[in-house]
Design an enzyme around this catalytic site. Sequence first.
Site, PDB file in Angstrom:
ATOM      1  N   GLU A 204       0.825  -1.213   0.000  1.00 53.93           N
ATOM      2  CA  GLU A 204       0.000   0.000   0.000  1.00 53.93           C
ATOM      3  C   GLU A 204       0.858   1.262   0.000  1.00 53.93           C
ATOM      4  O   GLU A 204       0.741   2.128   0.889  1.00 53.93           O
ATOM      5  CB  GLU A 204      -0.965  -0.027   1.187  1.00 53.93           C
ATOM      6  CG  GLU A 204      -1.935  -1.200   1.093  1.00 53.93           C
ATOM      7  CD  GLU A 204      -3.063  -1.163   2.109  1.00 53.93           C
ATOM      8  OE1 GLU A 204      -2.859  -0.620   3.196  1.00 53.93           O
ATOM      9  OE2 GLU A 204      -4.149  -1.670   1.799  1.00 53.93           O
ATOM     10  N   GLU A 396      -5.690  -8.358  -1.402  1.00 55.98           N
ATOM     11  CA  GLU A 396      -6.364  -8.119  -0.111  1.00 55.98           C
ATOM     12  C   GLU A 396      -7.807  -7.731  -0.370  1.00 55.98           C
ATOM     13  O   GLU A 396      -8.068  -6.808  -1.155  1.00 55.98           O
ATOM     14  CB  GLU A 396      -5.716  -6.961   0.662  1.00 55.98           C
ATOM     15  CG  GLU A 396      -4.484  -7.282   1.419  1.00 55.98           C
ATOM     16  CD  GLU A 396      -4.023  -6.128   2.303  1.00 55.98           C
ATOM     17  OE1 GLU A 396      -4.870  -5.423   2.878  1.00 55.98           O
ATOM     18  OE2 GLU A 396      -2.796  -5.938   2.389  1.00 55.98           O
TER      19      GLU A 396
HETATM   20  C1  BG6 Z   1      -4.737  -3.035   4.569  1.00 58.89           C
HETATM   21  C2  BG6 Z   1      -3.379  -3.410   5.125  1.00 58.89           C
HETATM   22  O1  BG6 Z   1      -4.826  -1.657   4.462  1.00 58.89           O
HETATM   23  O2  BG6 Z   1      -5.855  -3.275   5.333  1.00 58.89           O
HETATM   24  C3  BG6 Z   1      -3.424  -4.500   6.189  1.00 58.89           C
HETATM   25  O3  BG6 Z   1      -2.494  -3.788   4.109  1.00 58.89           O
HETATM   26  C4  BG6 Z   1      -4.596  -4.270   7.094  1.00 58.89           C
HETATM   27  O4  BG6 Z   1      -2.197  -4.501   6.865  1.00 58.89           O
HETATM   28  C5  BG6 Z   1      -5.870  -4.329   6.278  1.00 58.89           C
HETATM   29  O5  BG6 Z   1      -4.669  -5.172   8.149  1.00 58.89           O
HETATM   30  C6  BG6 Z   1      -7.131  -4.195   7.080  1.00 58.89           C
HETATM   31  O6  BG6 Z   1      -7.039  -3.060   7.887  1.00 58.89           O
HETATM   32  P1  BG6 Z   1      -7.255  -3.136   9.449  1.00 58.89           P
HETATM   33  O7  BG6 Z   1      -6.901  -1.814   9.948  1.00 58.89           O
HETATM   34  O8  BG6 Z   1      -8.692  -3.456   9.629  1.00 58.89           O
HETATM   35  O9  BG6 Z   1      -6.377  -4.220   9.931  1.00 58.89           O
END
Ligand code: BG6
Length: 497
Positions: A204, A396
Site C-alpha cells: 500500500e 487483499e
Molecule cells: C490493509 C493493510 O490496508 O488493510 C493491512 O495492508 C490491514 O495490513 C488491512 O490489516 C485491514 O485493515 P485493518 O486496519 O482493519 O487491519
Amino acid sequence: MGFSNTFFWGGATAANQYEGGVFEGGAGLSTADVMTNGSHTVRRRVTWKKENGETGATPLCFGSAERHLPEGAVPCLLEDDAYYYPSHVASDFYHHYKEDIRLCAEEGFNCLRFSVKWSRLFPNGDDETVNEDGIRFYQDVFRECRKYDIEPVVTLLHYETPLSLSARYNGFDSRHTAMAYVKYAKTCFKAFDGLVRYYLTFNEINCIDAAPYVTAGLINADPQNIANAAFHQFLASALTVKEAHENYPDLKIGMMLAYGPVYAKTADPQDQVIAQQEMNKTLFYSDVQMRGYYPRFKLAEYEREGIVIPAQEGDLETIRKYPCDFLSFSVYSSHAVTVHEEGEQAGEGNGGTKAHMVKNPYLNTNAWGWAIDPQCLRVTLNTLYDRYQCDLFCVENGIGWNDVVEDETVHDTYRVDYMKANIQSMKDAVELDGIPLMGYLYWGCVDMVSNGEGEMAKRYGQIYVDADNYGKGTFQRSLKDSYHWYKQCIQSNGEVL
Ligand code: BG6
C-alpha cells in the site's frame, strides 16, 4: 470464460500483525513493534524516549493527523504496564506456521501471501551481515508452502521499517534507507531462490500520505519529507525490479496499491472534481510504478507547493526503465465525497480518510464504519485495467468483524455474504468486462491483529485464533463457517458462490 485454471486462490497476511516471535531468532525491532494497541475510538500510539529520560507516546498511526514525534524523541519500547504492543505475540505464526499452512492447504489454497520482517534479516536494517536464523525461518515457511503446492507471494515491506533506520534516518526520507532496502531485497532473492517467484515491493505504497510513519518509517513528516519518502520507495522498487530482471528472470515483481473507489455523492460537477482529485492521490503512486514517470497533475501540485523531487543523476531514468511487472491491490470498501455536507464522516476504510468524505446512503458499514460495497471489485478492476492494461492481482479483500464463538465455532454468515458479493463482482469484471486477473487473496485468512486499531477484536479470518486483545489465550486454531464456504468456492474455481 470463468477464472483461468492458473488462477491464484488463497489468503494474505503480514508479519507485523501475524508473525509474533519478535524477540526470537535474533530479530531486531521494527516501527510496528513500538506501536501500542488501540480500538475504534482510541488511536494507536508510538512510544518514545528523549535523551533527558522523558518518555511518552504519540498517535502517529493511521487515522491521526499527527505527523511528528516531539523534538528530540526517539521511538523505542518502554517497560511500562501502561503500554501494550500487539505485534510482539500477534497470532504467533512463528510457532504455528506448520499448522496454519496445512489448514490453508486443506481449505484449497494454491497461494499464500506473507511479508518478510526486514529487521529479522537485518536487525538494524543496514547491518553488514545477514542474520542467518531469520533466513532459515522464512526458508522453512516457504518450503512448507511448496510441500502443499502453495505459491508464496512475498511482500518485502509491509508496514514495518527497521526501527533503527526510522530513528537514525527518518526512514525513507533518506536515500540511505532506500539503498539498505535494495540490499535487503537482493538478499531475499538469493536466499529464497527457487522457493519464491512473486514479490511485492511496498505494501500500500500510497498510504505514505495517510500514515507516513507506518508506511515509510517517518518520525517527522512534513510534505517535503513525504515526497522524499515516496521518491525513495519508487527508486528502491525500480532497483529491485532491475535486480530481478537482470539476475532472476523467473521472478515477477508487483507493486501494491491501497485502492478504494471514490464516488461523487451527487451529480454536481463540483463533486466529480473532488472525487477525481481524491482518486488522483492514489493513482499518482501506480502511475509512477506502472508507467515509470510522475504524472503531470503531481508535478503541477509539487510546483505549486514548492516541493522538490530529490532525484540524483540517472534516478528518473532508472524509475522509467524498471516499472513493476504487475499491479496488485487491496480493496475493501468505497468512499463517497461531496461538497454539500459537513460533519459526520463515513469511517475510514483502507487508504486513509478522504477530504469531504461522507456516508454513502446506499451502503451498510461494519462496526468500524467501513462501507460494504458489493460493486467495489468490478469498479476497481475496470479503472485499473483501463489505465494501465497490465496484469492485476487482488491481494487483499475482506471484512473485519467482532466474531462471537458459539458451539466452539463462529457462524460468520456476514463474512460469507461479503465474500459472495465481492467474488461475484470480481467475476463480473473477468467474465463480462474481459479483465485479466491473476488471483484473489482474502485478507487475514487466519485471524490477526488489525493494523489500524491494533486489536484482535477486529477479525477477518476464516480460521479463528483463540487470543484476545492483549495476547492472552490458547492460540488454538478453529474453523469458522466461512472456511467451509470459501473451500467450496475454490474447489469450483469460483463457479459455486
Ligand atoms: C490493509 C493493510 O490496508 O488493510 C493491512 O495492508 C490491514 O495490513 C488491512 O490489516 C485491514 O485493515 P485493518 O486496519 O482493519 O487491519
